[in-house]
Design an enzyme around this catalytic site. Structure first.
Site, mmCIF file in Angstrom:
data_model
loop_
_atom_site.group_PDB
_atom_site.id
_atom_site.type_symbol
_atom_site.label_atom_id
_atom_site.label_comp_id
_atom_site.label_asym_id
_atom_site.label_seq_id
_atom_site.Cartn_x
_atom_site.Cartn_y
_atom_site.Cartn_z
ATOM 1 N N CYS A 102 -48.267 -29.739 -10.206
ATOM 2 C CA CYS A 102 -49.135 -28.563 -10.109
ATOM 3 C C CYS A 102 -50.580 -28.985 -10.339
ATOM 4 C CB CYS A 102 -48.683 -27.543 -11.146
ATOM 5 S SG CYS A 102 -49.971 -26.461 -11.737
ATOM 6 N N GLU A 103 -51.460 -28.630 -9.419
ATOM 7 C CA GLU A 103 -52.849 -29.083 -9.554
ATOM 8 C C GLU A 103 -53.614 -28.316 -10.632
ATOM 9 O OE1 GLU A 103 -54.771 -28.711 -5.753
ATOM 10 O OE2 GLU A 103 -55.273 -26.616 -6.047
ATOM 11 N N HIS A 104 -53.065 -27.201 -11.089
ATOM 12 C CA HIS A 104 -53.746 -26.446 -12.144
ATOM 13 C C HIS A 104 -53.465 -27.003 -13.538
ATOM 14 C CE1 HIS A 104 -53.678 -22.846 -9.188
ATOM 15 N NE2 HIS A 104 -54.763 -23.573 -9.048
ATOM 16 N N HIS A 105 -52.264 -27.518 -13.745
ATOM 17 C CA HIS A 105 -51.871 -27.964 -15.082
ATOM 18 C C HIS A 105 -51.438 -29.427 -15.145
ATOM 19 C CE1 HIS A 105 -51.197 -23.542 -15.074
ATOM 20 N NE2 HIS A 105 -51.737 -23.621 -16.274
ATOM 21 N N GLN A 138 -48.086 -25.018 -4.144
ATOM 22 C CA GLN A 138 -46.863 -24.970 -3.322
ATOM 23 C C GLN A 138 -47.135 -24.386 -1.932
ATOM 24 O OE1 GLN A 138 -43.355 -23.422 -5.296
ATOM 25 N NE2 GLN A 138 -42.411 -22.904 -3.343
ATOM 26 N N HIS A 183 -41.796 -24.296 -11.340
ATOM 27 C CA HIS A 183 -43.069 -24.837 -11.813
ATOM 28 C C HIS A 183 -42.990 -24.989 -13.331
ATOM 29 C CE1 HIS A 183 -45.623 -24.048 -8.115
ATOM 30 N NE2 HIS A 183 -44.414 -23.642 -7.795
ATOM 31 N N CYS A 208 -45.205 -25.368 -15.373
ATOM 32 C CA CYS A 208 -46.256 -24.636 -16.088
ATOM 33 C C CYS A 208 -45.820 -23.188 -16.357
ATOM 34 C CB CYS A 208 -47.575 -24.687 -15.324
ATOM 35 S SG CYS A 208 -47.456 -24.196 -13.614
#
Ligand SMILES: [Zn+2]
Length: 213
Positions: free
Chosen positions: A107-110, A148, A176, A178
């Site tokens: 996940c590019e956010h976390h 995704q 995910h 996260c």
């Protein structure tokens, strides 16, 4: 040196604004590993970890190598899979589908794992792709910090470009971490995304055949 396929896929994704947000960086892999290692040490030390400890000492280097050579190697088109195709004979024009391709992405956010299963199908136009090539295309785009939704579209576009067929379908069901292990801690939730091109968009029976097992 990038392959013809890698260049064509990259250009198509750029044109459709489906590329990962990136800045040009001409550093070699070895230079990238060195820079990440340096910063990872700082991150760990700022958390109060003792990097003189035997178990932790090599972690910054290990993580840096894992980023560049494994889990984020799909940011570098030099790692795009070699694709072999053979001409399609008439009578071979039914859907070719692969289920249960295992996906491991991030996940590019976390920067924690996204894990799930991918289903892909295409209707050959002039070319047949080697079957494992579809898996390899999926794995290439998984090895990036991802969303995704974008991952699903990147896989569809890459298969369209390489197969020269608009008729491509991609479906991803994933967990995910996260969502799973932090925040709402919703252990059973799954995220489903799909992207359909050509005949898969218009033909409901085809879509149903694709989604069935
Ligand atoms: Zn996340």
């Amino acid at each position: 040196m990038l392959s013809q396929e890698a260049i064509a896929v990259k250009e198509a994704l750029e044109r459709l604004q489906l590329e990962n947000p990136s800045l040009l960086n001409n550093h070699s892999d070895a230079e990238k590993v060195e820079t990440i290692q340096y910063h990872m040490s700082a991150i760990m030390q700022s958390m109060g970890l003792d990097l003189t400890d035997e178990s932790l000492g090599k972690s910054p280097h290990r993580i840096a190598k894992m980023y560049i050579e494994e889990i984020f190697s799909g940011l570098n088109y030099e790692n795009f899979p070699k694709i072999t195709t053979v001409p399609a004979q008439s009578g071979q024009l039914d859907m070719i589908k692969i289920d249960n391709i295992l996906m491991n992405s991030t996940c590019e956010h976390h920067f924690v794992p996204i894990q799930g299963q991918v289903k892909v199908a295409y209707i050959p136009n002039e070319k047949l792709l080697g079957l494992s090539k579809l898996n390899r295309i999926v794995h290439f785009f998984c090895r990036r910090p991802q969303l995704q939704e974008r991952l699903t579209q990147q896989i569809k576009t890459a298969i369209q470009v390489i197969s020269n067929s608009k008729d491509v379908a991609v479906h991803i069901q994933a967990t995910h971490h996260c969502v799973h292990s932090r925040g709402v801690r919703d252990i059973n939730s799954m995220t489903t995304t799909s992207s359909y091109g050509g005949a898969f968009q218009e033909n409901f029976d085809l879509k149903r055949e694709f989604l069935g097992n």
